[in-house]
Design a protein around this motif. Structure first.
Motif, PDB file in Angstrom:
ATOM      1  N   ARG A   1       4.869  48.495  84.079  1.00 13.09           N
ATOM      2  CA  ARG A   1       6.276  48.661  84.417  1.00 13.09           C
ATOM      3  C   ARG A   1       6.404  49.114  85.863  1.00 13.09           C
ATOM      4  O   ARG A   1       7.336  48.737  86.558  1.00 13.09           O
ATOM      5  CB  ARG A   1       6.907  49.696  83.475  1.00 13.09           C
TER       6      ARG A   1
ATOM      7  N   ARG B   1       3.493  46.243  89.886  1.00  9.53           N
ATOM      8  CA  ARG B   1       3.990  44.869  89.862  1.00  9.53           C
ATOM      9  C   ARG B   1       3.083  43.897  90.590  1.00  9.53           C
ATOM     10  O   ARG B   1       3.450  42.748  90.781  1.00  9.53           O
ATOM     11  CB  ARG B   1       5.385  44.841  90.476  1.00  9.53           C
TER      12      ARG B   1
ATOM     13  N   HIS C   1      -0.006  38.867  94.088  1.00  6.11           N
ATOM     14  CA  HIS C   1       1.386  38.827  94.529  1.00  6.11           C
ATOM     15  C   HIS C   1       2.198  39.870  93.764  1.00  6.11           C
ATOM     16  O   HIS C   1       1.808  40.307  92.683  1.00  6.11           O
ATOM     17  CB  HIS C   1       1.988  37.429  94.314  1.00  6.11           C
ATOM     18  N   TYR C   2       3.304  40.233  94.353  1.00  6.32           N
ATOM     19  CA  TYR C   2       4.238  41.160  93.726  1.00  6.32           C
ATOM     20  C   TYR C   2       5.193  40.320  92.897  1.00  6.32           C
ATOM     21  O   TYR C   2       5.846  39.415  93.409  1.00  6.32           O
ATOM     22  CB  TYR C   2       4.989  41.912  94.819  1.00  6.32           C
ATOM     23  N   LYS C   3       5.271  40.611  91.633  1.00 11.53           N
ATOM     24  CA  LYS C   3       6.076  39.797  90.719  1.00 11.53           C
ATOM     25  C   LYS C   3       7.429  40.449  90.468  1.00 11.53           C
ATOM     26  O   LYS C   3       7.501  41.631  90.158  1.00 11.53           O
ATOM     27  CB  LYS C   3       5.323  39.650  89.391  1.00 11.53           C
ATOM     28  N   ASN C   4       8.467  39.663  90.592  1.00 14.11           N
ATOM     29  CA  ASN C   4       9.799  40.207  90.330  1.00 14.11           C
ATOM     30  C   ASN C   4      10.635  39.197  89.564  1.00 14.11           C
ATOM     31  O   ASN C   4      10.621  38.012  89.868  1.00 14.11           O
ATOM     32  CB  ASN C   4      10.495  40.574  91.652  1.00 14.11           C
TER      33      ASN C   4
END
Lengths: 275, 275
Positions: B118, B121, B269-272
């Motif tokens: 959570r 990321r 990678h930063y996941k959003n």
DNA sequence: AAGTGGTCTAGACCACTTT
DNA sequence: AAGTGGTCTAGACCACTTC
């Protein structure tokens, strides 16, 4: 067969011919741990939610319009108002509709202040966010490159529309963006349409092409500006930039847009809330 | 004075002495558009939610523990089960509690698979996410720098704990992180405690220091690795990195952690998700 | 069998908007 | 005054877990 007085009535109602496609709760014979507990079970309110979503998708109620009241929908679907209410609660949580007390429930639209920044997360470090100026650099049609076809779930032979644009915040080039759209869904889309249209691009897609983006997934990385990019954004070679790859989805989790943005983060940042 | 038969009973119950702090719905005399419509109004379920949150904050029910059933809470607060239900629905949506059908409702905890990602990321481009190895570089106490004090809402004279660490994914240095914590809340925190503790840092904070992070706000930028950073992460000078500044909050929207991470995004990678 | 959360209904009243 | 969504209650039954 009447073993209750409330619930069973509802089931019988749901079973009647008005809405034959409603899947009814499993009514299992008591004591029977009968083989194969039906895997297709779904609560009534989820079924109602799916039916309302279908009406949204089909355009029965268009973006910005008022949908029928909870009481009307309850009559239409032959369920209680409370069940419709729970279905609409979830649709509102998904940002598919907007509730307004005293007025009714409206289909969500990208033509709204509040929706503007749902898909634009780059915020000025100081001051308030303004909507950027838009400069269309290029628009063309081509056959989908393999990677684009894969992500849009179309064939490589299919035509796609490619858009390149630059966005200016307070007059400064800040975002360089490349967008791929399935050609079949955006037939009349030309550079002229994009240039003359003021306001958010998703508003244009929604109003003029009947395709509404409802959610997106982004992959964010840091990259260095190459010569082409640094010229377009008027920054030094090798400046660190945010690379934001986005796949946007419409109803039914269907991917309908691929986008890659390069963000200058000298005076702006990407804002994210972890809940 | 009885003008109804259902609602008014509830109000009277809520007004009794068992819970004097419950604010009751405005019962305005009919016809009177009385001066000053009370601005302190709040629905019953919101008041119940606030009361339950207080119990969570005070530690009456600790992370991972079972809280009283909806029926019990309804009796305790002298409201209907449905009202308690709606309060808990929101607490579950806020990730403060977790519902488990047939078992009960549990206080959320950072010691869980599902809670691990959570607040983390950064995802590998290929393969599945694993939990990183942790190397503590430095831990020290100092007086809060002005900027840190401002963001943590403490005085510059106050002591803070500074932690610097590196996280390795598949053996590769990937995250360089600096963390500031208010000294007063994390008294016994030493390098040894951090090193010996296996598992997520927020789990340690929750179990050993009674401070539970419940939400966070991040500002993301792209930066270039300087000589110090490139040495620590074993990467080339000027490599583009994600800079992630985070302020984490505990109950009552109180900031209790400041963190700045530098992420190598060559293979991650930063996941959003935008919803 | 008993207890928990999950679904569904029915009905009352409140707050807000429009007529 | 009428209509809308918002709150609150009361009661029934279902699905799941534990004893």
């Amino acid at each position: 067969m009447l073993d209750g007085n409330g619930g069973i009535v509802v089931k019988l109602r749901a079973m009647n011919t008005v809405l034959p496609n409603l899947i009814v709760n499993n009514v299992q014979s008591p004591g029977g741990s009968a083989a194969g507990s039906s895997p297709t079970f779904s609560p009534l309110y989820q079924q109602i939610k799916a039916l309302i979503t279908q009406s949204l998708q089909s355009g029965e109620w268009k973006p910005g319009e008022l949908i029928p009241s909870e009481v009307e929908l309850a009559l239409r679907f032959k369920v209680s108002q409370g069940t419709v209410r729970k279905a609409i609660d979830e649709l509102a949580a998904d940002n598919l509709v907007v509730r307004r007390q005293g007025k009714g429930t409206f289909v969500a639209t990208h033509h709204e202040e509040r929706a503007q920044f749902r898909f634009l997360r780059l915020i000025p470090d100081e001051g308030v966010a303004g909507y950027p100026e838009n400069k269309i650099v290029e628009v063309k049609r081509l056959r989908a490159p393999a990677e684009v076809a894969r992500l849009l779930d179309i064939k490589s032979a299919d035509s796609v529309i490619f858009i390149q644009r630059i966005q200016y915040f307070s007059g400064l080039a800040t975002i360089l963006e490349e967008i791929w759209l399935p050609g079949v869904l955006f037939k009349g889309l030309t550079a002229e349409r994009l240039i003359e249209y003021k306001g958010p691009m998703y508003g244009l897609f929604e109003s003029e092409f009947g395709t509404r983006m409802i959610r997106a997934a982004e992959k964010i990385r840091a990259v260095s500006a190459d010569t082409v990019v640094s010229a377009l954004l008027q920054i030094s070679l090798n400046t660190a930039l945010l690379s934001v790859e986005r796949v946007s989805y419409t109803y039914g989790d269907k991917p309908v847009e691929l986008r890659r943005g390069l963000y200058v983060t000298e005076r702006h940042h990407y804002k994210n809330e972890l809940n």
